[in-house]
Design an enzyme around this catalytic site. Structure first.
Site, PDB file in Angstrom:
ATOM      1  N   MET A  62       0.837  -1.200   0.000  1.00  0.00           N
ATOM      2  CA  MET A  62       0.000   0.000   0.000  1.00  0.00           C
ATOM      3  C   MET A  62       0.875   1.254   0.000  1.00  0.00           C
ATOM      4  O   MET A  62       0.404   2.352   0.311  1.00  0.00           O
ATOM      5  CB  MET A  62      -0.944  -0.019   1.199  1.00  0.00           C
ATOM      6  CG  MET A  62      -1.914  -1.197   1.119  1.00  0.00           C
ATOM      7  SD  MET A  62      -3.483  -0.912   1.927  1.00  0.00           S
ATOM      8  CE  MET A  62      -2.959  -0.694   3.601  1.00  0.00           C
ATOM      9  N   GLY A  63       2.147   1.093  -0.315  1.00  0.00           N
ATOM     10  CA  GLY A  63       3.026   2.256  -0.431  1.00  0.00           C
ATOM     11  C   GLY A  63       3.582   2.736   0.888  1.00  0.00           C
ATOM     12  O   GLY A  63       3.536   2.012   1.893  1.00  0.00           O
ATOM     13  N   HIS A  94       9.311  -3.536   3.240  1.00  0.00           N
ATOM     14  CA  HIS A  94       8.854  -3.754   1.864  1.00  0.00           C
ATOM     15  C   HIS A  94      10.043  -4.075   0.961  1.00  0.00           C
ATOM     16  O   HIS A  94       9.963  -4.954   0.096  1.00  0.00           O
ATOM     17  CB  HIS A  94       8.176  -2.489   1.322  1.00  0.00           C
ATOM     18  CG  HIS A  94       6.930  -2.085   2.050  1.00  0.00           C
ATOM     19  ND1 HIS A  94       6.851  -0.926   2.775  1.00  0.00           N
ATOM     20  CD2 HIS A  94       5.709  -2.673   2.142  1.00  0.00           C
ATOM     21  CE1 HIS A  94       5.639  -0.811   3.287  1.00  0.00           C
ATOM     22  NE2 HIS A  94       4.927  -1.854   2.927  1.00  0.00           N
ATOM     23  N   GLY A 135       4.788 -10.501   3.912  1.00  0.00           N
ATOM     24  CA  GLY A 135       5.573 -10.405   5.130  1.00  0.00           C
ATOM     25  C   GLY A 135       4.942 -11.141   6.304  1.00  0.00           C
ATOM     26  O   GLY A 135       3.717 -11.149   6.462  1.00  0.00           O
ATOM     27  N   ASP A 177       2.386  -9.404   9.004  1.00  0.00           N
ATOM     28  CA  ASP A 177       0.920  -9.514   9.007  1.00  0.00           C
ATOM     29  C   ASP A 177       0.565 -11.005   9.011  1.00  0.00           C
ATOM     30  O   ASP A 177       0.198 -11.570   7.979  1.00  0.00           O
ATOM     31  CB  ASP A 177       0.352  -8.793   7.790  1.00  0.00           C
ATOM     32  CG  ASP A 177       0.682  -7.317   7.824  1.00  0.00           C
ATOM     33  OD1 ASP A 177      -0.062  -6.557   8.452  1.00  0.00           O
ATOM     34  OD2 ASP A 177       1.721  -6.917   7.260  1.00  0.00           O
ATOM     35  N   SER A 226       6.701  -0.314   9.877  1.00  0.00           N
ATOM     36  CA  SER A 226       5.338  -0.220   9.362  1.00  0.00           C
ATOM     37  C   SER A 226       5.145   1.183   8.808  1.00  0.00           C
ATOM     38  O   SER A 226       5.704   2.151   9.346  1.00  0.00           O
ATOM     39  CB  SER A 226       4.341  -0.454  10.506  1.00  0.00           C
ATOM     40  OG  SER A 226       3.061   0.019  10.132  1.00  0.00           O
ATOM     41  N   SER A 227       4.346   1.283   7.752  1.00  0.00           N
ATOM     42  CA  SER A 227       4.052   2.606   7.193  1.00  0.00           C
ATOM     43  C   SER A 227       3.369   3.473   8.248  1.00  0.00           C
ATOM     44  O   SER A 227       3.478   4.692   8.231  1.00  0.00           O
ATOM     45  CB  SER A 227       3.154   2.472   5.972  1.00  0.00           C
ATOM     46  OG  SER A 227       3.738   1.568   5.061  1.00  0.00           O
TER      47      SER A 227
HETATM   48  P1  AMP Z   1       1.475  -2.997   3.466  1.00  0.00           P
HETATM   49  O1  AMP Z   1       2.045  -1.979   2.530  1.00  0.00           O
HETATM   50  O2  AMP Z   1       1.523  -2.592   4.892  1.00  0.00           O
HETATM   51  O3  AMP Z   1       0.153  -3.521   3.014  1.00  0.00           O
HETATM   52  O4  AMP Z   1       2.477  -4.236   3.401  1.00  0.00           O
HETATM   53  C1  AMP Z   1       2.817  -4.845   2.182  1.00  0.00           C
HETATM   54  C2  AMP Z   1       3.582  -6.108   2.479  1.00  0.00           C
HETATM   55  O5  AMP Z   1       4.767  -5.789   3.210  1.00  0.00           O
HETATM   56  C3  AMP Z   1       2.800  -7.116   3.331  1.00  0.00           C
HETATM   57  O6  AMP Z   1       3.024  -8.415   2.830  1.00  0.00           O
HETATM   58  C4  AMP Z   1       3.395  -6.918   4.691  1.00  0.00           C
HETATM   59  O7  AMP Z   1       3.312  -8.062   5.502  1.00  0.00           O
HETATM   60  C5  AMP Z   1       4.847  -6.608   4.350  1.00  0.00           C
HETATM   61  N1  AMP Z   1       5.492  -5.891   5.451  1.00  0.00           N
HETATM   62  C6  AMP Z   1       5.012  -4.802   6.104  1.00  0.00           C
HETATM   63  N2  AMP Z   1       5.858  -4.466   7.094  1.00  0.00           N
HETATM   64  C7  AMP Z   1       6.891  -5.345   7.060  1.00  0.00           C
HETATM   65  C8  AMP Z   1       8.086  -5.523   7.839  1.00  0.00           C
HETATM   66  N3  AMP Z   1       8.388  -4.720   8.848  1.00  0.00           N
HETATM   67  N4  AMP Z   1       8.920  -6.539   7.508  1.00  0.00           N
HETATM   68  C9  AMP Z   1       8.616  -7.371   6.475  1.00  0.00           C
HETATM   69  N5  AMP Z   1       7.507  -7.257   5.711  1.00  0.00           N
HETATM   70  C10 AMP Z   1       6.655  -6.261   5.998  1.00  0.00           C
END
Ligand code: AMP
Length: 285
Positions: free
Chosen positions: A30-31, A37, A149, A152, A187-188
């Site tokens: 989600m950017g 990421h 990741g 989640d 985390s974003s």
């Molecule tokens: P998101 O942008 O938050 O939807 O995350 C996109 C992907 O990145 C998902 O598969 C998350 O599980 C992974 N992700 C988010 N934070 C982390 C992190 N700290 N370490 C590894 N993967 C992550």
């Protein structure tokens, strides 16, 4: 790096990639990208000839409009980071591309309690929207591998169940959680932490580590309760802390009969909701 915003042009490019016998590894995001990421991208690059990343803030998985509005958006920076990290293809679709009028994109699965507990309990509708967007993005990109990741935990467990049930032709690969030096899972959402709560937030990982240390010495329920109290003492507001079977996500009552046990937690740090998890026993299923 190729950047596409339209399904048709992305599809045309991926057809060429496949014609060259290259495998595609897909990282949906989600950017507001961070090292977490980028570690998924690095894994994608190692595992396939074509690494494909998407940036799409999916409106259907937000249970609160305020959270969707506040979600950080920084596409130019994201594109720059991906370019530097040698991503092959970036896909940035609009809401209309992902959910065209007249197309039924809903996904129906039998998940039992798996999507009702933990995040499912506190964020009603979140997983329906998450599975909907992952299925739709998989339909659009048809990757050989999907990289997600461990951060989640419940999310990737449900996606694994969807891939199994719908017999989708793609392999799910799960990457370890990347953390800040003080243990806070990247985390974003961390961007929205005030300095006060940024200082408190590492208590989440500390608490998970304490549980891992004590696992096996006391009942899981007791450990979970003590963990919640520890988070409250640290100035956070825990929503849940569950010690669950890594596959079924059902609460673990005693230690013995489980191959993989994981502690999953969600806690508010001021106005920001954070989640994390730690494997207490075994390995990723
Ligand atoms: P998101 O942008 O938050 O939807 O995350 C996109 C992907 O990145 C998902 O598969 C998350 O599980 C992974 N992700 C988010 N934070 C982390 C992190 N700290 N370490 C590894 N993967 C992550």
């Amino acid at each position: 790096m190729h950047l596409f915003t339209l399904n048709e042009t992305l599809d045309g490019h991926l057809q060429q990639v496949r014609a060259q016998q290259q495998r595609v590894a897909f990282v949906p995001t989600m950017g507001a990208l961070h090292e977490g990421h980028l570690s998924l991208l690095s894994l994608a690059r190692k595992r396939a000839g074509c690494s494909l990343c998407s940036v799409f803030v999916n409106p259907t998985q937000f249970d609160r409009q305020g959270d969707l509005d506040a979600y950080p958006r920084m596409l130019e920076r994201d594109a720059r980071l991906l370019e530097q990290a040698k991503c092959d293809v970036l896909f940035v679709p609009s809401v209309e591309q992902v959910y065209p009028e007249g197309l039924d994109t809903k996904v129906s699965l039998s998940l039992g309690e798996m999507d009702q507990v933990m995040e499912g309990r506190f964020r009603p509708g979140h997983f329906t929207g998450m599975l909907q967007v992952v299925k739709r993005l998989l339909d659009l990109t048809r990757p050989d591998e999907l990289i997600m990741g461990q951060k989640d935990f419940q999310q990737f467990t449900l996606v694994a169940a969807m891939i199994r049930q719908l017999k989708l032709p793609c392999q799910l690969v799960v990457a370890a959680t990347v953390r800040e030096a003080d243990g806070l899972a990247m985390s974003s959402r961390n961007l929205r932490l005030t300095p006060e709560f940024r200082a408190k937030a590492p208590a989440i990982y500390k608490c998970l580590q304490n549980i891992r240390q004590s696992y096996g010495t006391r009942a899981p329920e007791t450990l979970a309760l003590a963990g919640m109290q520890e988070l409250e003492r640290a100035g956070l507001r825990p929503e849940y802390l569950n010690i669950v079977d890594g596959e079924s996500l059902a609460d673990v009552r005693n230690h013995e009969p489980h191959d993989c046990v994981v502690a999953c937690v969600a806690a508010w740090a001021g106005e920001v909701r954070l989640i994390d998890n730690l494997i207490l026993k075994g390995q990723l299923p």
